[in-house]
Design an enzyme around this catalytic site. Structure first.
Site, mmCIF file in Angstrom:
data_model
loop_
_atom_site.group_PDB
_atom_site.id
_atom_site.type_symbol
_atom_site.label_atom_id
_atom_site.label_comp_id
_atom_site.label_asym_id
_atom_site.label_seq_id
_atom_site.Cartn_x
_atom_site.Cartn_y
_atom_site.Cartn_z
ATOM 1 C CB CYS A 143 30.468 2.750 18.485
ATOM 2 S SG CYS A 143 30.637 1.130 17.683
ATOM 3 C CG HIS A 153 30.717 4.637 14.061
ATOM 4 N ND1 HIS A 153 31.713 4.723 14.997
ATOM 5 C CD2 HIS A 153 30.489 3.322 13.873
ATOM 6 C CE1 HIS A 153 32.082 3.497 15.361
ATOM 7 N NE2 HIS A 153 31.351 2.641 14.695
ATOM 8 C CD GLU A 175 32.649 8.457 14.242
ATOM 9 O OE1 GLU A 175 33.100 7.300 14.221
ATOM 10 O OE2 GLU A 175 31.709 8.814 14.985
#
Length: 198
Positions: free
Chosen positions: A77, A179, A181
């Site tokens: 990011c 992202h 995650e």
């Protein structure tokens, strides 16, 4: 395997640490130059504003260290954007690992396209060991108002308003705008590939 997650007062770090823990990685959040230098792999996560983040990196001398690292390195990011040479966000000179500019999304119609770009979007034209096991059109989760231009270092792209670099690779440096995650099994696979295949 020791994984250093760079601390630079940018958000979203804890969820990255949890994702690495789920994958069995021995990860530590740090801005210590020696720990980062000696780590087997380095992850550069973050949400936030480019000039503030660069100020912190300079304060901690991370702006000098990061471009010189030789181990596999993964920017996420804001971490991807700061690896570029310049960001339009507050006219910020970045780290220059990728000779790429970061630009602001400017849609022709704000009714059709919202900024920031938030939500799920697909990856196209995948070409890297980092993306082994993923199908073209795999979906990942985005939250961003700025994007990296397409270049020779682009290893996957996404279309929102126009095409942009979803992932990039140069030497030991990898970077991703979305992202991992927050991107379910696809994001987990990308992190796993970074840990095992780079």
């Amino acid at each position: 395997m020791k994984v250093a997650v760079i601390k630079y007062n940018a958000g979203n770090v804890q969820s990255v640490l949890y994702a690495l823990e789920r994958l069995g990685a021995d990860a530590v959040l740090t801005d210590d130059l020696e720990i980062i230098s000696k780590a087997d792999k380095v992850i550069f996560p973050g949400q936030g504003e480019a000039s503030t983040a660069m100020h912190y990196l300079k304060e901690k001398k991370l702006d000098r260290l990061i471009p010189e690292l030789k181990q596999p390195f993964f920017g996420v990011c804001l971490g991807q954007q700061l690896l570029c040479e310049y960001s339009e966000e507050n006219d910020t000179k970045c780290l220059g690992v990728f000779p790429v500019k970061v630009k602001k999304f400017i849609p022709e119609s704000y009714e059709e396209f919202k900024v920031p770009h938030v939500g799920w979007n697909n990856l196209l034209e995948l070409k890297s060991p980092l993306l082994v096991g993923l199908d073209d059109e795999s979906y990942v989760y985005y939250v961003h108002s700025f994007y990296c231009e397409l270049s020779e270092f682009t290893i996957a792209q996404t279309h929102y308003i126009h095409d942009f670099a979803a992932l990039m690779h140069r030497d030991n440096f990898y970077a991703m705008q979305a992202h991992p995650e927050k991107s379910g099994k696809v994001g987990e696979r990308i992190l796993e590939n970074f840990l095992s295949k780079t």
